[in-house]
Design an enzyme around this catalytic site. Structure first.
Site, PDB file in Angstrom:
ATOM      1  N   HIS A 148      -2.781 -11.422  11.515  1.00 54.31           N
ATOM      2  CA  HIS A 148      -2.327 -10.057  11.247  1.00 54.31           C
ATOM      3  C   HIS A 148      -2.164  -9.322  12.573  1.00 54.31           C
ATOM      4  CE1 HIS A 148      -1.670  -6.211   9.496  1.00 54.31           C
ATOM      5  NE2 HIS A 148      -2.793  -5.690   9.980  1.00 54.31           N
TER       6      HIS A 148
ATOM      7  N   CYS B  51      -3.499  -4.105   4.338  1.00 52.78           N
ATOM      8  CA  CYS B  51      -2.459  -4.966   4.923  1.00 52.78           C
ATOM      9  C   CYS B  51      -2.482  -6.396   4.414  1.00 52.78           C
ATOM     10  CB  CYS B  51      -2.572  -4.962   6.446  1.00 52.78           C
ATOM     11  SG  CYS B  51      -2.223  -3.354   7.175  1.00 52.78           S
TER      12      CYS B  51
ATOM     13  N   GLU C 104       0.834  -1.202   0.000  1.00 48.20           N
ATOM     14  CA  GLU C 104       0.000   0.000   0.000  1.00 48.20           C
ATOM     15  C   GLU C 104       0.867   1.249   0.000  1.00 48.20           C
ATOM     16  OE1 GLU C 104       0.735   2.028   3.174  1.00 48.20           O
ATOM     17  OE2 GLU C 104      -1.424   1.952   3.556  1.00 48.20           O
TER      18      GLU C 104
END
Lengths: 349, 381, 131
Positions: free
Chosen positions: A237, A113, A81
């Protein structure tokens, strides 16, 4: 979805910059009396680094571990990103830097992400269908938080690369299954000409991070016939330390199974590289036969979950490159002023 | 081949000439040189300049100067060989005379660095290195000199090398055209900040503007032109641009060859040379230059400098008007200043800087880190 | 640097790929027609090793304008494991780490950035070797 057949990881590489800033140093400048910091410290890319250079470093480690001729790589997908260019591919730079050939699918991905795990899904599919012999899946980011914003404590830099190919005796780990869970949930975004992202604070939690990760994990259990007891490690994550521990708790996963892949406390949130660096950390010490459940999260929102089983080939191959922990432990702390200089937050015009 | 004589010299003061353009400085030096020679026109004009395109965005300096001098019609063009551009222009002028094609030639060197910001000048000067390799990564002149200094220190010990700026400054005191005409103590040199460790700021030449000119003439004109004259011999050689691609980076082979050739051509012995104008763009280049041209054993130049051998009154005085370090180093003009100063020495016009009964002087001019070398020998007549 | 110039020499800048003379072994960063040392015409493509040791180094304090963002920066003379010597920027070091003989490895970095709108030029640098 049916399980994946015949696809394996042959090499992997994690890269993090050498520089760190302590969360308390950021707090010294911005904290308004909140003693609870989301991580201990985060990585800071050097002024000569960007998502592309870190993608290259991770890719070089993965290729070296695999020991294959890079000209056999048929696809490079880079998820990020924080691409240094709005228009200009990253995969082509990685290709030139590792010496891959020209008969190559080079495509960049963006999904907050989770673009790195998407890259892994796509490469897995290309290998499984026999379209390519080897492929490289990379997640790389130099994430930026607006000075003073809560994200600034965690937005960090790093990259992870996985060299994937057909199963053979020397493979490092097999990719047994993957699935995704996505909805239109605007918890975090960045408009084209903005430098820093916007986020929705507590809305990024329950309806976003937790719902999607749990959705993806449940989908794997329900559709592919796994149970949580099948796994020796869980990697989620890690936008901070709290979230992955909380999601484990709500799934009923033992904290011991999540600790080996927890890196956010010392690296921060490396965005597209984040859960993949957790996977790298686990693979650096896992034993053949052990199973890993990986679930990424990308705002916007979605989660990709994978079942990865460690194979015999890992013991010899992972000795070919330095462990991720040697990069994690070899660090130089910078203060907030140097951090501003390194990340070009000082206006020069 | 006819002999080549210097018949007139002229130069401007070296300074930051904010209010004057490059061609104006060159015109001033040129007119002074013509006046010194007692002539008003020449058969050809050669201009030595390195950075005209980069800093003035001006090419075509030869014809521009001819126009400024009111000498439209005279063939005029620029010669470039990095920091040795001035010497390269002299080489062309000397060839022109020696070939018999021209009887009188004006060679002018000019450079105006103050038109650029410091960082722009640093970038522009990198054009003397190998841009695709050294330039791309920022290995500039100072960096290369610093690495040479380290290797030199490791092999020989660098003691005494920092004496070269001290000697140059001693000689520049009272020199009207010098940019830095003041004394500099060794303590000041060694306490100045690093520009690229171990090289210190006071060990490298500064940034300045200036122009210098010489009038070269052939044998037939020498009979008619009555100004004081010296005979000129010039030789040149080249080397790998990156010093670390040479077998021995601590030896300036191009300079060795140029000096040997010019000495042979002039039929003189090294011991007959009374003084040397060195290319002391840095202290370490001054030391290696003296060693490479046979005036000090390898590793000995600094120690000989400490003993006073290169000072006025010493065995072989160097940089008798201050050299690049103290007189100044306006890049493409520098070799013209060196030759002009040597000419003043050999015609007994060096004033308080006069080297007693000087008969033969040697000028050394280097491009890059001695990738191009010129040796110019002047002899009194 | 103008784009075609940067682009032409990407193999050396990214991967230390150049040409070695078959006769005298001299390494060339750019493809030569003839060996610069022995004038032999047979040269073969070679990828230099990515590790070596620091022979000498310096910190450049007077920065050319292209390098403002990394100022001050270090330049090293590196002897690679096959004996080839190359010049490189050094990165990711603590100043007290730099010493003659330091083991170093090549990394891929931004070398120069052409303002806000121009191209980002990548290439090799060296950092202390991570074992």
């Amino acid at each position: 979805m049916a399980r994946v057949t015949g696809v394996a990881i042959h090499g992997y590489g994690g890269y993090v910059p050498r520089y760190r800033i302590r969360a308390e140093e950021i707090g010294r400048i911005w904290n308004r009396g909140d003693p609870e910091l989301p991580v201990n410290e985060k990585t800071v890319a050097a002024p000569d680094e960007d998502a592309t250079t870190m993608a290259v470093e991770a890719a070089r480690i993965a290729v070296k571990m695999a020991g294959i001729d890079p000209r056999k790589i048929g696809a490079i997908h880079v998820g990020s990103e924080s691409k240094p260019y709005a228009v200009k591919p990253t995969g082509t730079v990685v290709s030139a830097a590792i010496g891959a050939g020209t008969s190559l699918l080079a495509a960049d991905l963006e999904f907050a992400c989770k673009a790195g795990t998407e890259a892994l899904q796509l490469i897995t599919g290309l290998v499984e269908t026999g379209r390519i012999e080897y492929g490289l899946a990379i997640g790389a980011d130099t994430a930026q938080g607006r000075p003073g914003d809560a994200l600034e404590f965690t937005a960090a830099s790093g990259a992870a690369a996985f060299l994937v190919g057909s199963m053979d005796n020397a493979a490092v780990a097999s990719i047994e299954a993957w699935c995704s869970y996505v909805t239109d949930t605007p918890d975090f975004w960045r408009r084209p000409n903005d430098r820093y992202p916007m986020h929705t604070a507590r809305f990024t939690g329950q309806p976003a991070y937790f719902r999607h990760i749990i959705g993806a994990v449940k989908s794997l259990m329900d559709n592919d016939g796994y149970s949580l007891n099948d796994f020796d490690y869980f990697v989620f994550h890690q936008p901070n330390v709290k979230f992955p521990l909380a999601v484990a708790k709500s799934l009923g996963v033992d904290e011991k199974k999540i600790a080996p892949g927890l890196v956010a406390d010392v690296l921060g949130n490396t965005y597209s590289a984040c859960s993949l660096l957790g996977l790298v950390k686990v693979l650096d010490s896992a034993l053949p036969g052990q199973a890993i459940l990986l679930a990424s999260y990308g705002s916007g929102a979605g989660s990709d979950a994978f079942v990865i089983r460690v194979l015999e080939g890992i013991s010899e191959k992972r000795e070919r490159v330095p462990k991720l922990s040697s990069l994690i432990n070899d660090k130089i702390y910078v203060d907030y002023a140097v951090y501003l200089k390194f990340r070009e937050k000082i206006s020069m015009r | 081949m006819t002999k080549v004589f210097v018949a007139g010299v002229g130069f401007t003061k070296i300074a930051e000439h904010w209010d004057r353009g490059l061609d104006e400085l060159m015109a001033e030096a040129a007119l002074k040189a013509l006046e010194d020679a007692g002539i008003s026109s020449v058969n050809a004009i050669y201009v030595g300049n390195m950075l005209g395109e980069a800093l003035q965005e001006q090419a075509h300096l030869g014809t521009l100067l001819a126009e400024d001098l009111g000498l439209v019609g005279v063939p005029a063009f620029r010669v470039e060989a990095a920091e040795a551009s001035g010497a390269a222009a002299i080489y062309q002028g000397a060839l022109d005379i020696a070939s018999g094609k021209s009887e009188t030639v004006l060679v002018v060197g000019g450079e105006k660095l103050s038109d650029g910001l410091g960082e722009e000048v640093s970038s522009a000067l990198m054009m003397s290195g190998h841009q695709e390799y050294e330039g791309f990564i920022g290995a500039d002149f100072y960096a290369l000199n610093a690495l040479l200094y380290r290797l030199y220190d490791k092999r020989y010990g660098a003691g005494g090398v920092a004496m070269f700026p001290v000697i140059s400054h001693d000689h520049a005191v009272g020199v009207p055209h010098a940019q830095y005409p003041f004394k500099l103590t060794l303590e000041k040199v060694l306490s100045s900040p690093f520009i690229a460790e171990p090289l210190r700021r006071m060990e490298v030449s500064g940034i300045g503007d200036g122009a210098a000119a010489v009038v070269l003439i052939g044998e037939r004109s020498a009979e008619k032109i009555k100004s004081p004259k010296t005979m000129l011999h010039i030789s040149s050689s080249s080397d790998y641009i990156t010093p670390f691609e040479r077998e021995n980076p601590l030896h300036f082979r191009a300079l060795t060859m140029a000096v040997e050739n010019v000495i042979r051509e002039a039929k003189v012995e090294r011991r007959e040379i009374n003084f040397i104008e060195l290319h002391d763009a840095s202290s370490i280049m001054a030391a290696i230059s003296l060693e490479s041209s046979g005036f000090a054993a390898p590793g000995e130049a600094g120690r000989l400098a400490e003993k006073g051998e290169f000072s006025l009154g010493g065995r072989i005085p160097c940089n008798t008007f201050g050299g690049l370090k103290a007189r100044g180093h306006p890049v493409g003009a520098t070799a013209l200043y060196q030759v002009a100063e040597a000419h003043l020495q050999l015609t007994g016009r060096a004033g308080k800087n006069q080297v007693d009964s000087a008969k033969i002087g040697l000028v050394q001019s280097l491009g890059g880190v001695a990738a191009t070398a010129f040796a110019i020998l002047l002899r009194g007549v | 640097m103008r784009v075609p110039r940067y682009w032409r020499n990407i193999p050396f800048r990214y991967r230390l790929v150049g040409w070695r003379c078959n006769h005298c072994g001299t390494f060339h960063q750019e493809k030569p027609i003839i060996c610069k040392r022995c004038r032999h015409r047979e040269l073969y493509e070679v990828e230099l090793p990515k590790t070596g040791k620091l022979v000498a180094y310096t910190i450049v304090q007077s920065t050319p304008k292209e390098f403002n963002l990394v100022s001050p920066y270090a330049i090293g003379l590196v002897e690679l494991d096959d004996g080839t010597r190359i010049l490189a920027q050094l990165t990711d070091f603590r100043e007290d780490e730099l010493r003659e003989g330091l083991r170093v490895e090549a990394v891929f970095r931004k070398i120069r950035v052409d303002g806000e709108q121009g191209i980002i030029e990548y290439g090799y640098k060296f950092r202390p070797l991570i074992e």
